[in-house]
Design a protein around this motif. Structure first.
Motif, mmCIF file in Angstrom:
data_model
loop_
_atom_site.group_PDB
_atom_site.id
_atom_site.type_symbol
_atom_site.label_atom_id
_atom_site.label_comp_id
_atom_site.label_asym_id
_atom_site.label_seq_id
_atom_site.Cartn_x
_atom_site.Cartn_y
_atom_site.Cartn_z
ATOM 1 N N ALA A 6 0.884 -1.236 0.034
ATOM 2 C CA ALA A 6 -0.072 -0.008 0.067
ATOM 3 C C ALA A 6 0.845 1.174 0.012
ATOM 4 O O ALA A 6 0.566 2.106 -0.814
ATOM 5 N N ILE A 7 1.857 1.293 0.814
ATOM 6 C CA ILE A 7 2.925 2.450 0.791
ATOM 7 C C ILE A 7 3.494 2.672 -0.631
ATOM 8 O O ILE A 7 3.555 3.672 -1.075
ATOM 9 N N ASP A 8 3.973 1.495 -1.214
ATOM 10 C CA ASP A 8 4.490 1.576 -2.574
ATOM 11 C C ASP A 8 3.494 2.044 -3.681
ATOM 12 O O ASP A 8 3.704 2.939 -4.506
ATOM 13 N N GLU A 9 2.045 1.679 -3.473
ATOM 14 C CA GLU A 9 1.173 2.234 -4.218
ATOM 15 C C GLU A 9 0.832 3.731 -4.085
ATOM 16 O O GLU A 9 0.835 4.335 -5.248
ATOM 17 N N LEU A 10 0.946 4.148 -2.955
ATOM 18 C CA LEU A 10 0.712 5.546 -2.770
ATOM 19 C C LEU A 10 1.974 6.482 -3.347
ATOM 20 O O LEU A 10 1.897 7.478 -3.790
ATOM 21 N N GLU A 11 3.329 5.764 -3.082
ATOM 22 C CA GLU A 11 4.433 6.648 -3.579
ATOM 23 C C GLU A 11 4.756 6.446 -5.005
ATOM 24 O O GLU A 11 5.566 7.140 -5.606
ATOM 25 N N LEU A 51 -5.323 7.022 -2.336
ATOM 26 C CA LEU A 51 -5.885 6.511 -1.155
ATOM 27 C C LEU A 51 -7.265 5.744 -1.547
ATOM 28 O O LEU A 51 -7.462 4.906 -0.872
ATOM 29 N N GLN A 52 -7.921 6.479 -2.131
ATOM 30 C CA GLN A 52 -9.395 5.821 -2.518
ATOM 31 C C GLN A 52 -9.063 4.715 -3.225
ATOM 32 O O GLN A 52 -10.002 3.850 -3.046
ATOM 33 N N ARG A 53 -8.457 4.952 -4.199
ATOM 34 C CA ARG A 53 -8.117 3.409 -4.914
ATOM 35 C C ARG A 53 -7.741 2.034 -4.250
ATOM 36 O O ARG A 53 -7.681 1.151 -4.698
ATOM 37 N N LEU A 54 -7.051 2.436 -3.063
ATOM 38 C CA LEU A 54 -6.743 1.397 -2.122
ATOM 39 C C LEU A 54 -7.703 0.696 -1.481
ATOM 40 O O LEU A 54 -7.756 -0.366 -0.893
ATOM 41 N N GLU A 187 -5.497 0.438 -11.776
ATOM 42 C CA GLU A 187 -6.015 0.018 -10.567
ATOM 43 C C GLU A 187 -4.876 -0.158 -9.640
ATOM 44 O O GLU A 187 -3.884 -0.690 -10.167
ATOM 45 N N ALA A 188 -5.117 -0.084 -8.372
ATOM 46 C CA ALA A 188 -3.940 -0.347 -7.333
ATOM 47 C C ALA A 188 -3.788 -2.225 -7.454
ATOM 48 O O ALA A 188 -4.835 -2.959 -7.634
ATOM 49 N N HIS A 189 -2.439 -2.392 -7.079
ATOM 50 C CA HIS A 189 -2.086 -3.903 -7.227
ATOM 51 C C HIS A 189 -3.105 -4.507 -6.008
ATOM 52 O O HIS A 189 -3.348 -3.913 -4.989
#
Length: 452
Positions: A6-11, A51-54, A187-189
């Protein structure tokens, strides 16, 4: 750490946003709200959208507020059907009361009617819709502003944001990378997604996490610093801070909060972005032990020995010794451009020679300082190894902070290592002083003095 994806996705694709991304995710896990402070164009709204996509299926709401904004823009229009039945209700579907993640830009420019409703919605997670008070599904509200509100009437609303994170433009060192950065799409992983069940389980787990005596003592030190610097931190904020630390520890599957979890304190306790660097330095010094070495006394000792060695190397032979005259004669014979063996030998004999007692005394004095430096050196390297291992193991610590910690400890080690090398050279230099051919001297030199 299970939240790494999740951190990697935001960054992903963002430069110098490791602090803001981690603060935002941690706030969402804890059910708190974040205020991003900085100029336009610094990826504040992008972080909120990510964040919403997570959150699978989460509704997202975004508005730019002005002093002309009306409640209908945020909370929905009035229901005409309800008005026919003498009920004052809003149609909230698609508006803030129905959103899990929301982004409000220039949040402090809203009027009092909006801010008063937001106060209850942020703190109590409920919305008064006519005569009914309904729960809202809000996970995290992300506010954005260019500056901290100066109006005292806005302080209560400002305090509702537990984390307040400065976000500045990319610096010159990363400008070229900014120009070439690709915009991530899609989309997020799946591994990065946060389900409602996982959030609820994490918060339940956090309630069982112990603060621990060490962290309580650290928070007491932080409270004392806030008091000494005249920064007001409410009792409610301290309790929320403790809960936030527990959530962070639980996210690492730890049973007790670590001092390293306190990296987030600068963004919780600072009342103004200008106070964040001071709190950051406090954390780095207190937890990461990233402080300059206090070895001025030992450096003065090395400098004093260096000066003394130079004096003793240059000291001329005794007055009754005619070596100086022999050196002048040897140079005259050899000529101006030649450095013959005769000149070298005669030059060595033109300088003072020392007895064994003198040399042993000087070597012993240097060895005493060497022993002290070696003790410091051992401690500095042991501290560096321990701190860097802890910093690397803590998944929430921002990489930019980790790099800063590594740089400080690398410099500390290099500093003390250089001093150790300098003293080793001095030890060898005194040991190699010219010796008397017939040593009958019982002279012991006065110890070299320095201020320790």
């Amino acid at each position: 750490m299970r939240w790494t994806a999740a951190i990697d996705e935001l960054e992903r694709g963002l430069l110098q946003r490791d602090v803001a991304a981690r603060a935002l995710l941690l706030a969402a896990l804890a059910g708190e709200h974040v205020l991003l402070l900085g100029p336009p164009g610094t990826a504040k709204s992008e972080l909120a959208r990510r964040l919403q996509r997570l959150l699978p299926g989460a509704h997202y709401f975004e508005r730019l507020l002005t002093r002309f904004s009306v409640p209908e823009e945020l909370f929905g229009p009035l229901s005409l059907k309800a008005l026919e039945d003498d009920r004052y209700e809003r149609l909230t579907a698609g508006y803030l009361p129905s959103a899990e993640v929301a982004f409000l830009d220039e949040v402090f420019k809203a009027n009092s009617a909006i801010l008063n409703t937001l106060l209850g919605l942020l703190h109590e997670r409920c919305f008064d819709n006519g005569s009914q008070r309904v729960d809202v599904p809000l996970v995290c509200l992300v506010g954005a502003s260019n500056e901290v509100p100066q109006d005292e009437s806005l302080h209560a609303f400002y305090d509702r944001f537990l984390l307040r994170v400065p976000v500045m433009p990319v610096d010159d060192a990363h400008f070229a990378a900014l120009l070439q950065a690709a915009r991530p799409e899609g989309e997020a992983h799946p591994d990065a997604r946060l389900s409602s069940a996982s959030l609820a389980a994490l918060r339940e787990q956090a309630a069982e996490v112990s603060l621990g005596e060490a962290v309580i003592a650290l928070l007491e030190t932080a409270r004392e610093r806030a008091r000494n610097t005249q920064q007001t931190v409410s009792d409610r904020r301290w309790r929320q801070t403790a809960a936030l630390l527990q959530v962070q520890a639980a996210s690492r599957d730890a049973n007790e909060v670590s001092a390293w979890d306190a990296w987030v304190l600068p963004f919780v306790l600072a009342g103004d972005p200008q106070q964040v660097p001071g709190w950051t330095d406090w954390f780095l010094q207190t937890v990461a032990q990233a402080t300059p070495l206090a070895i001025d006394g030992l450096e003065r000792a090395a400098q004093a020995f260096e000066q003394q060695l130079d004096i003793e190397r240059r000291a001329p032979a005794d007055a009754q010794d005619d070596s100086a005259g022999k050196l002048a004669l040897a140079r005259a014979i050899a000529g101006p451009t030649s450095e013959s063996e005769l000149v070298r030998i005669t030059s060595e004999r033109a300088h003072r020679r020392y007895g064994a007692l003198h040399i042993r005394a000087r070597v012993a004095q240097v060895a005493e300082v060497q022993a002290r430096v070696q003790a410091v050196q051992s401690g500095v390297h042991a501290t560096a190894d321990l701190v860097l291992a802890q910093a690397v193991a803590h998944g929430w610590l921002p990489p930019s902070w980790r790099e800063r910690i590594v740089a400080v400890h690398t410099q500390r080690c290099a500093h003390v290592d250089a001093l150790a090398v300098q003293l080793a050279d001095l030890h060898g230099g005194f040991a190699a002083l010219p010796r008397l051919e017939e040593d009958q001297s019982e002279f012991v030199p006065t110890p070299v003095s320095w201020q320790d």
